[in-house]
Design a protein around this motif. Structure first.
Motif, mmCIF file in Angstrom:
data_model
loop_
_atom_site.group_PDB
_atom_site.id
_atom_site.type_symbol
_atom_site.label_atom_id
_atom_site.label_comp_id
_atom_site.label_asym_id
_atom_site.label_seq_id
_atom_site.Cartn_x
_atom_site.Cartn_y
_atom_site.Cartn_z
ATOM 1 N N TYR A 164 0.310 -6.649 -3.362
ATOM 2 C CA TYR A 164 -0.343 -6.397 -2.079
ATOM 3 C C TYR A 164 -0.866 -7.671 -1.436
ATOM 4 N N ALA A 212 -5.776 -3.731 6.047
ATOM 5 C CA ALA A 212 -4.811 -3.037 6.898
ATOM 6 C C ALA A 212 -3.547 -2.696 6.113
ATOM 7 N N ILE A 213 -3.079 -3.649 5.290
ATOM 8 C CA ILE A 213 -1.898 -3.401 4.456
ATOM 9 C C ILE A 213 -2.197 -2.295 3.450
ATOM 10 N N TRP A 214 -3.367 -2.376 2.823
ATOM 11 C CA TRP A 214 -3.766 -1.386 1.819
ATOM 12 C C TRP A 214 -3.824 0.015 2.412
ATOM 13 N N SER A 215 -4.444 0.147 3.568
ATOM 14 C CA SER A 215 -4.600 1.463 4.198
ATOM 15 C C SER A 215 -3.261 2.029 4.638
ATOM 16 N N SER A 216 -2.419 1.190 5.205
ATOM 17 C CA SER A 216 -1.138 1.679 5.716
ATOM 18 C C SER A 216 -0.195 2.104 4.600
ATOM 19 N N ALA A 217 -0.446 1.585 3.385
ATOM 20 C CA ALA A 217 0.439 1.915 2.267
ATOM 21 C C ALA A 217 0.097 3.267 1.640
ATOM 22 N N ASN A 218 -1.067 3.857 2.051
ATOM 23 C CA ASN A 218 -1.474 5.152 1.505
ATOM 24 C C ASN A 218 -1.523 5.148 -0.014
#
Length: 267
Positions: free
Chosen positions: A31, A62-68
């Motif tokens: 990540y 933002a990357i973490w959240s979008s990856a669900n």
């Protein structure tokens, strides 16, 4: 200075956060790599109205959240018994947003205001989330505590603190021999030990005798911490200085139990 140069000093700490969040070095580093790739692909989107560290963590979030992937840290059951794996397993049981708030503030050192910016929350909500996370961790780490202390007032104070945290007390010993005997009668999940005991015996020797029989986390309490913090030999991981603050004792107990495999969830 280029953006890359600004971000470089902060990358090791982002990896630390990512690994704690995912419970895996491999997954965490993936990540972080995705975060850097996103910055390289669209440098104009990098938030420049805040300092570089905040911008880096904001991009990661933002990357973490979008990856669900907010289902908790990865299962590291193959590392059973390893303190870090134990901590990750317990951290996994904390709700995702509370876990992030706790790690950002307690581990990464962000203020509630900065953590609020990173998580799109209000500072008051961050403080509530951190409190929820700490409460859940304390719920998971119940233990029976043995106290080795020859001063009655201090022993009573320690016993009150321990019980206020929801733990039990196996008993209070005032000498080395009493401590060993008590430990053999009722095996503790944590030991709080003074250094200098009645009859001039040593709390350190008492703990050595106990550890020769079984493994248990120990917190030493002493008026002379410099004697046990030389860095020249194996020394205690957890040490409290007399006179102590109740909050210091509570924090040390929670930390010692959090990384110990012998503690069990409270029922």
């Amino acid at each position: 200075m280029s953006l890359g140069q600004e971000l470089a000093p902060h990358l090791p700490f982002l990896r630390r956060y990512a690994r704690a969040l995912t419970g895996s070095q491999t997954h965490g580093d993936q990540y972080v790599r995705a975060t850097l790739e996103a910055i390289v692909a669209a440098p104009g989107d990098f938030p420049r109205d805040v300092d570089a560290r905040l911008g880096l963590y904001r991009t990661f979030q933002a990357i973490w959240s979008s990856a669900n992937i907010e289902t908790g840290p990865a299962d590291d059951s193959e590392d059973d018994g390893d303190p870090q794996a134990i901590a990750r397993a317990r951290l996994a049981r904390v709700t995702p947003l509370s876990r992030q708030a706790l790690l950002l503030t307690a581990m990464e050192g962000f203020t509630p205001e900065d953590a609020a910016f990173l998580l799109d929350e209000e500072p008051e909500e961050i403080e509530r989330l951190v409190a929820d996370a700490l409460a859940e961790i304390e719920r998971q780490t119940h233990a029976e505590v043995m106290i080795i202390e020859d001063e009655p007032i201090i022993a009573m104070d320690l016993e009150t603190i321990v019980r206020d945290l929801g733990h039990g007390v196996t008993g209070v010993a005032v000498t080395r021999d009493e401590a060993v005997q008590l430990a053999m009668q009722r095996r503790p999940g944590l030991v709080l030990a003074d250094i200098q005991l009645a009859d001039d015996s040593s709390g350190i020797d008492a703990v050595k005798d106990i550890l020769a029989q079984f493994s248990v986390p120990v917190i030493f309490i002493t008026a002379f911490p410099e004697r046990l913090l030389t860095g020249e030999r194996p020394e205690p991981t957890f040490l409290i200085t007399k006179p102590f603050q109740r909050s210091t004792v509570k924090a040390a107990i929670s930390q010692a139990l959090f990384f110990d495999s012998a503690t069990v969830p409270a029922m």
